[in-house]
Write a protein that holds these residues in place. Structure first.
Motif, PDB file in Angstrom:
ATOM      1  N   ALA B 243       0.825  -1.208   0.000  1.00  0.00           N
ATOM      2  CA  ALA B 243       0.000   0.000   0.000  1.00  0.00           C
ATOM      3  C   ALA B 243       0.861   1.260   0.000  1.00  0.00           C
ATOM      4  O   ALA B 243       0.479   2.290  -0.543  1.00  0.00           O
ATOM      5  N   ALA B 244       2.056   1.150   0.605  1.00  0.00           N
ATOM      6  CA  ALA B 244       2.958   2.304   0.659  1.00  0.00           C
ATOM      7  C   ALA B 244       3.867   2.384  -0.561  1.00  0.00           C
ATOM      8  O   ALA B 244       4.739   3.247  -0.619  1.00  0.00           O
TER       9      ALA B 244
ATOM     10  N   LEU C 349      -6.377  -7.721   9.551  1.00  0.00           N
ATOM     11  CA  LEU C 349      -6.225  -7.165  10.890  1.00  0.00           C
ATOM     12  C   LEU C 349      -7.457  -7.432  11.750  1.00  0.00           C
ATOM     13  O   LEU C 349      -7.350  -7.741  12.929  1.00  0.00           O
TER      14      LEU C 349
ATOM     15  N   ARG D 203      -7.429   7.416   9.465  1.00  0.00           N
ATOM     16  CA  ARG D 203      -7.942   6.470  10.441  1.00  0.00           C
ATOM     17  C   ARG D 203      -7.584   6.857  11.872  1.00  0.00           C
ATOM     18  O   ARG D 203      -7.959   6.167  12.812  1.00  0.00           O
ATOM     19  N   PRO D 207      -6.013   1.051  14.681  1.00  0.00           N
ATOM     20  CA  PRO D 207      -5.148   0.131  13.947  1.00  0.00           C
ATOM     21  C   PRO D 207      -5.815  -0.436  12.700  1.00  0.00           C
ATOM     22  O   PRO D 207      -5.169  -1.060  11.878  1.00  0.00           O
ATOM     23  N   TYR D 208      -7.114  -0.246  12.543  1.00  0.00           N
ATOM     24  CA  TYR D 208      -7.824  -0.780  11.375  1.00  0.00           C
ATOM     25  C   TYR D 208      -7.738   0.191  10.223  1.00  0.00           C
ATOM     26  O   TYR D 208      -7.564   1.397  10.405  1.00  0.00           O
ATOM     27  N   LEU D 209      -7.903  -0.328   9.032  1.00  0.00           N
ATOM     28  CA  LEU D 209      -7.940   0.507   7.846  1.00  0.00           C
ATOM     29  C   LEU D 209      -9.160   1.413   7.870  1.00  0.00           C
ATOM     30  O   LEU D 209     -10.195   1.060   8.430  1.00  0.00           O
ATOM     31  N   ASN D 211     -12.329   3.031   6.090  1.00  0.00           N
ATOM     32  CA  ASN D 211     -13.272   2.726   5.021  1.00  0.00           C
ATOM     33  C   ASN D 211     -14.090   3.978   4.793  1.00  0.00           C
ATOM     34  O   ASN D 211     -14.981   4.300   5.580  1.00  0.00           O
ATOM     35  N   GLN D 225     -10.081   2.274   0.961  1.00  0.00           N
ATOM     36  CA  GLN D 225      -9.660   1.396   2.027  1.00  0.00           C
ATOM     37  C   GLN D 225      -8.158   1.568   2.165  1.00  0.00           C
ATOM     38  O   GLN D 225      -7.400   1.262   1.252  1.00  0.00           O
ATOM     39  N   ASP D 227      -5.019   4.086   4.580  1.00  0.00           N
ATOM     40  CA  ASP D 227      -4.753   4.986   5.690  1.00  0.00           C
ATOM     41  C   ASP D 227      -5.641   6.226   5.658  1.00  0.00           C
ATOM     42  O   ASP D 227      -5.804   6.880   6.688  1.00  0.00           O
ATOM     43  N   CYS D 262      -1.870   5.524   1.137  1.00  0.00           N
ATOM     44  CA  CYS D 262      -1.584   4.090   1.240  1.00  0.00           C
ATOM     45  C   CYS D 262      -2.837   3.238   1.012  1.00  0.00           C
ATOM     46  O   CYS D 262      -3.254   2.493   1.907  1.00  0.00           O
ATOM     47  N   ARG D 288     -15.886  -0.652  10.486  1.00  0.00           N
ATOM     48  CA  ARG D 288     -15.788  -0.981  11.894  1.00  0.00           C
ATOM     49  C   ARG D 288     -15.463   0.248  12.740  1.00  0.00           C
ATOM     50  O   ARG D 288     -15.880   0.373  13.877  1.00  0.00           O
TER      51      ARG D 288
END
Lengths: 375, 375, 375, 375
Positions: B243-244, C349, D203, D207-209, D211, D225, D227, D262, D288
Motif C-alpha cells: 500500500a505504501a 487485521l 484512520r 489500527p484498522y484501515l 473505510n 480502504q 490509511d 496508502c 468498523r
C-alpha cells in the motif's frame, strides 16, 4: 528429533571478504575511452603496477593505437611492456588474476562482457563523480591498491543473469546441436550471454504495445502489455529498472527483479523472485507485432513469434571489491547516483503551530476550537 | 587453485519440501473467531483428525466457551477429547507437530504470535476467497490433509523479523539484566517480538511529521521525514508495504524491505537489504515529537527520544505448506489478493490503424504523410 | 471598491449541455474497420438514420469498397444513398452537423484527425466493452439517438493540443512563409497537427537516453533524461500517460499534463500546468542523439538538433456527448478501462483482533500487554 | 450559425496581474513566531512601512507581548504606532488592504485562516530557504515592496476548498437552523472552514484501515480502504498529496485533487476533478471504525458514522503576489522544495559504447555480432 527446516541459515554480508589463494600476478586494466582526462591517471596507474608491483599488465590492443596516448612520453616508455589482447578473438579465461577499472560504470559492464565465465576480482576507480559500480577514488590509488593486493577488502558478489535465446527455427537443427554437444559438456552454449544489469524486452520501433508472455519454472504467470519488460539483477535495480519504478535491491540479495515498462495495467507492480527460478519470455501468440531484446544495453535483436528467451542466475558473479564495505558503498552510490532521499526539512506545520501558539495558552485553545467562517 | 568466491550457490526454491522425521501426532487447530460460517468446517475437521487420523488435537481454551459451538451436536460429542491451552500462559514449544489454520490470514499471524521460537509446519485453509497466507481450499480437505501428513508437499519458509526494544531508561538496569541472563542463555529476551509481516514506526496521533533515524549494521544511513517507516519481511511486502508503494518480494527471498510511508522526499524509494543485516531505528534527536511502533498491527507502543528498536531476521521462520508450489501459490495470491496485473486488452492504437488502413494501401500512405491543419 | 480578482468564477461541469442552434441534417458515421462484428450494427444504424430521421449520411469512400459489406442485402439497398468523402482529399469543414462513432476509442481519434478545426458533436457507441471515449451502448440506439437529436444531452468538451514543428532548416524560408501568410490569417499553418490524447517525444530506436529540453512560455524549465516525454490532454491522462505513472485528470479540467517516460531522476514526477501556457520542446544541444515525435500514436518523425516542437491548447475541442453526465461517464470509464480502485476488502487485521478477542475481555488485555518471547 | 460550444476560451496565466483600485493604506504584517532570526527583519520592515510609506500597520496583539522584541530599541520606538487585533475575536474583513508575510509557508496558511472570506493580496518573504508559498527574498525588500505598492506584479490566485461538516445529530435541529438562516443569507455558516492546502480524512489512532465513501455531485464514486484520503487544492498538491504520490498541479489550474493515502488497492491512482464539483465524504456504513478529519493540519476532529464532510471550491482565493511570474515562481519552488528532477547525467551507456568503439569500425561490429559464452 525436530524438522531441520525450522531453522534458517542467514548469511551476514560482512562475512564476504577478498581472499587471495595465491598472490595476484597478472592484472587487466580497463579504461574509459574517448575521454582525454582518463589518460594521465591510466599511465600513472599502469606504470606503478609495472614498476612498484612487478605485475604483468594486460590492456586491450586498441589502447596501443590511441593517438593521444602515444604522444605521452611516460606511456612511450612502458608501451612495450604491456600485454595485449583483442576483444572477441583472444580468450582471457584463467589468464587474469585481477582487474582494475578506470573511469565509469561502463568499464565494469565491459569487464563483465569480457569474462563470460569466472571473473577475477574487480577494483573500480571513478575519476569524476561516484558511480554505482566504481566506488574507489583515484587520488591515493597506490595506498588503496596495495591494501587490496594484500587481501584487505570486503567483496560484493554481483550476480549476473544468464540469457539464452531459443529460436523457433533452431528446432529443426536440434538433433545436430545435440550431436555437437557430445564432444564436451563443458563447452558453453553458443547462444547465451551474461548480463550484469538487465535484459530488456521492448516493442522496439513498433507503435503498438508489446504483448509479452512471462513464464516461471515452466508455468505461465502473466502477460505484459505496455512498452516492455526489464529482467534485472539486484545490481540492475538501480539502473533502468529504477527509472521504470522498481524498488532498489542491494546487490547481495539473491534475487531476480521483474519490472514492467509503462504497463497498461495500473496494478502491475514490479516483483522480486528468488535467484533460483528460470524465467521464460516469449511474444504472446496473439500479439500483432514482435519484440526486441537487448542485453546490458547491447546486442539488440528481434524476438519473433515462437522464439523464447530463458533467463536464470549465472553461477559466475562479478566479484567487486568494496571501498568501505557492502552496506556503506551501496548507500553512498544511491545518494550520489540517484539523490536517494536527499531532502530539505519540512517546517510548514511546525511554523503554523508556532504562529498560533504565539500569544498564550488560551490563544492556542481558542484557535483549536474556534468556529471558522465562510459564506 | 582459484578463488572460491567466484562461483555462487543458487538455491532452487522447488527443492524446499516438507519432511517428517517422525509421524506427526499432535495438531493445533486455529480457527477464525466471531465468524459463524467457520464453525461447521471446524467441527468436521477436528472430528476427522480425531477419528480418522487418531491425532491429539489442541485448541485454544477460549474455543470451548463459544456459545454457538456448544450448541452443535457433533461438537458436544468430541468436546472432551480436545486438549486446550491458554494463550499467554501455556508454553506450546515442542508440544505441537503440526498446525492447521482455518479462516483467514489473521489465523496465520496468530500462529506466528503463539510460536515465538521454532514453528511447526502450518497448513492454512481459506473458507471464502484466497488469502495471501491461506492457499488451501476446504472442500476436499480430507484428501489434501492425508497427502500432507504423508509428507507430499512443497514448503515456503516465511522469514520473520526479530524486533528488540531498547529503552533509554533500561540502561541503569543493565547490570541487573546481565545477572538475570546468567542462569540460562537459552532463555528468550523479555523484550523481543517476532513479526511475520512487518514492524511499523509512525507518527501516531501527532500532527507533525515523523523524524526517524535509520542505521544499518551500526552505520547511520538516512532519516525518514514523513508519516513513518515500514520494516517488513518479504511476506509483508504484499501487505502494508504494498500500500505504501513497495515492489512485491517472493517470501523465499532472504531479504528485509524498508519502505517509507508518505515520505516528504520524492526520491525516497523503498529499498531491499540482505536478510543478514541489523537495522536500528530511533527518533531523530532534533525531532519535535516521538514515534509509535506496532508489530504485525499489534502491541502498539511509544518510541521515545533515546530509545531504539533493533530488527534482525530471526532464525525461526514460519514453515508454510504450499497448495501447489512456492511459485504458483504466490502468483495466485497476488492475482487474487491484489488484482496484480489484472487488465483488459488495449485496442485503441490497433483500431486507429485499422481505420486508416481501411481503403487501400495508398490511403494508408496518404494519412501517414499528409499535412494536418489547424488555424 | 475592492479588487475584483478576489472572487473566482467556478464553472459547474454539469452546466455544459448540447445545444442545437438548428436541427442537425447531415451525419458522418465512422465505423471501426477490419472487424466483421461491426458491420450489422453499422447497416442498422445507417438505414435507420436515412429512413427514420431523413438525414444525409456521410461515410468514408473506402467503406463502399468493403467486400463483406457489399454482400449484405440491406446495405446494397441503401448504398447509393450514402454521401462519401476521401480522407486527405475532401474538406469536411462546415459540412457535417453531427458525428456517430461505432466501435472503439480509435474511431474518435480518427474523428479528431478528420476535423482539424471545429468539430461537430460526437456520439460514440462501443460494441464490446466500454471504452474511454465510447460511452454509449448500442442495444437501444434508436431511443438514445432520438433523445440526442432532440438536444437532451450533457457534453464534455475534450480539449486538444495544437502541435507545431519548427525545423531549423525552415528558418531560411521564414521571409517567404510570412509573405504567404499575408493573403489570409485564417489559413491554417501547413505544419500543425491537433492531438486528442498526446504528443510523445522519445528516443526512438536509439539505445541512448533521450536528452530533451522543456520550455514554458519561453523560459527553460528542465531537461528530461530518460525514455522520453509525454505531453497530453486531460483526455490523454488515462492513456499512455497513465502507463507512465500520471494521475488521472477529468477531461473538463483546462490543463496540460507533462509526464516523463522512465526518467533517470527519481524525483521527476508528472506535472500539470494551465491550459493557457505554451510548451516548447527541443533536443538538448549536448545530446548525443536526436529524438522522435508522434501524434496520437501516428505521424512519427525525427526531431533533430535545432528543431523545436511547440504545443498549446487548441481553441477547437472535441465535443463528446455523454451517456449519463460528465462525472458518471468518466468514473465508469476509469473502472472499466483501468480497473481503477477495483479491490477486495482487507480482513486480515480484523481477523487477528477477532481471534485474540475470542475468549473473554481479560484475554484481550493479556495479549495486548503480554511479553512475547524469542531467543 | 454554429454551435458556440465548439470554441473554448483559454486563459493565459500571464494575464493575471495585481490591480489596486485605490492605493493600499492598511497593511497586516504576519511574522513567523518562536524564531529569533525573524525579529530584526520584522522591525526593519514595520519601521519602513510606517516611516517611508505612511501606512497603517496591523499586527497580532500577541506580537506586542514578545519579550525579545520588547528588548529591541528600535521596536520600542514604533510599538505604540501599531494597530493590534486578537485572533478569533476581532473581525478583519474589509479592514486590511495588503498583507506581508515574513518567515515561512506557515505564515501564509495562517493568513488564509484569518481571512475566511475575501483575502487581500499577500506578499510573502522567506528568510532562509525558498518556500512553496514565500517567493520573495528579503535583502532588498524596500525596492520590491515599492514596486508592488505601485501595482507592478503578477498574481497567482490560489484557490481554497470550502469544507462543511454535517453531523448526523444536527438533523434534529434542522428546522431551527433554517429559521436562524432567515435573518441574513449573507451570514457565514457556523461550521465551515476554508483550507489552502488540503483536508485530510484518516484512520487516526485506529489500527484498522479506514473505510471511506466518496461521492461526487451526489453520486457514489468509490470507497477508500487504506490509511485515508487527501482532498487538496492545486497549492496542496506539492504538500502532503505529493508525499502520498500525487502529480504536481500548478496553482492556477481550476481543479480539486483527490489522493488516497496508502490505499489497499494497487490501482487506486490519484485523480483530478474540475473545481466546480461538490465532494461528499463519509464513513462507510459497514466500516468498523470512525475516521478523523483535519484542515490544513489543524482542527482535528472525529468523523462519525452518519456524519458527512462536503467540499467545494471557495469563491475566495488567496491572491499571492509573484516574485517573477506564475510559471517561474512555481518551478523555482518545485526545484527548491522538492528537488524536482534534480539529477546527475547518466553516462553509463555512452561509456560502454565508447569503450567498445575504441579500436576501429570493425571492432564495433565484431562486438555487436559476437557470440558470448557461458557454460
Amino acid at each position: 528429533m525436530k524438522n531441520s527446516a525450522m531453522v534458517m541459515q542467514i548469511q551476514d554480508p560482512a562475512s564476504q571478504r577478498l581472499t587471495w589463494y595465491k598472490p595476484p600476478l597478472t592484472v587487466l586494466v580497463i579504461k574509459k575511452v574517448s575521454d582525454a582526462s582518463v589518460l594521465a591517471p591510466f599511465v600513472y596507474l599502469v606504470d606503478w603496477l609495472l614498476q612498484e608491483k612487478n605485475m604483468v599488465v594486460w590492456v586491450e590492443s586498441a589502447v596501443l593505437e590511441d593517438v593521444q596516448l602515444n604522444e605521452n612520453v611516460r606511456f612511450k616508455a612502458i608501451r612495450d611492456k604491456l600485454v595485449t589482447f583483442k576483444d572477441g578473438r583472444d580468450d582471457l579465461t584463467d589468464r587474469i588474476d585481477f582487474i582494475v577499472c578506470l573511469g565509469g560504470d561502463g568499464t565494469l559492464l565491459y569487464a563483465s562482457l569480457l569474462f563470460q565465465q569466472s571473473v577475477p576480482p574487480v577494483m573500480a576507480f571513478h575519476l569524476g563523480s561516484l558511480g554505482f559500480l566504481t566506488p574507489f577514488r583515484f587520488d591515493n590509488f597506490e595506498e588503496q591498491l596495495t591494501s587490496v593486493l594484500e587481501g584487505h577488502a570486503a567483496l560484493t558478489l554481483r550476480s549476473r543473469l544468464r540469457c539464452v535465446m531459443h529460436r523457433r527455427s533452431d528446432r529443426k537443427h536440434e538433433a545436430k546441436t545435440l550431436e555437437a554437444d557430445l564432444d564436451g559438456e563443458a563447452r558453453p552454449a553458443a547462444n547465451s550471454i551474461l548480463v550484469l544489469n538487465e535484459v530488456v524486452i521492448d516493442r522496439g520501433p513498433s507503435p503498438y504495445l508489446s504483448n509479452i508472455d512471462l513464464f516461471l519454472d515452466g508455468k505461465y504467470i502473466t502477460s505484459v502489455q505496455g512498452d516492455g519488460l526489464i529482467v534485472s539483477t539486484p545490481t540492475g535495480s538501480t539502473a533502468y529498472a529504477a527509472a521504470a519504478g522498481a524498488s532498489m535491491i542491494h546487490p547481495s540479495v539473491p534475487a531476480i527483479m521483474v519490472t514492467p515498462i509503462c504497463p497498461h495495467s495500473l496494478s502491475f507492480r514490479p516483483i522480486v523472485v528468488p535467484a533460483g527460478v528460470e524465467l521464460k519470455i516469449s511474444v504472446s501468440p496473439e500479439s500483432r507485432n514482435t519484440s526486441w531484446v537487448s542485453f546490458d544495453g547491447r546486442n539488440r535483436q528481434e524476438l519473433f513469434h515462437g522464439d523464447s528467451l530463458r533467463v536464470t542466475t549465472s553461477i559466475y558473479p562479478v566479484p567487486c571489491i568494496c571501498a568501505q564495505d557492502q552496506i556503506s558503498d551501496w548507500f553512498a552510490s544511491l545518494a550520489d547516483g540517484l539523490h536517494w532521499n536527499v531532502r530539505k526539512r519540512q517546517k510548514c506545520l511546525d511554523e503554523l503551530s508556532d504562529l498560533t501558539a504565539s500569544g498564550s495558552e488560551d490563544t492556542l485553545d481558542e484557535i483549536e476550537n474556534m468556529k471558522l467562517y465562510d459564506v
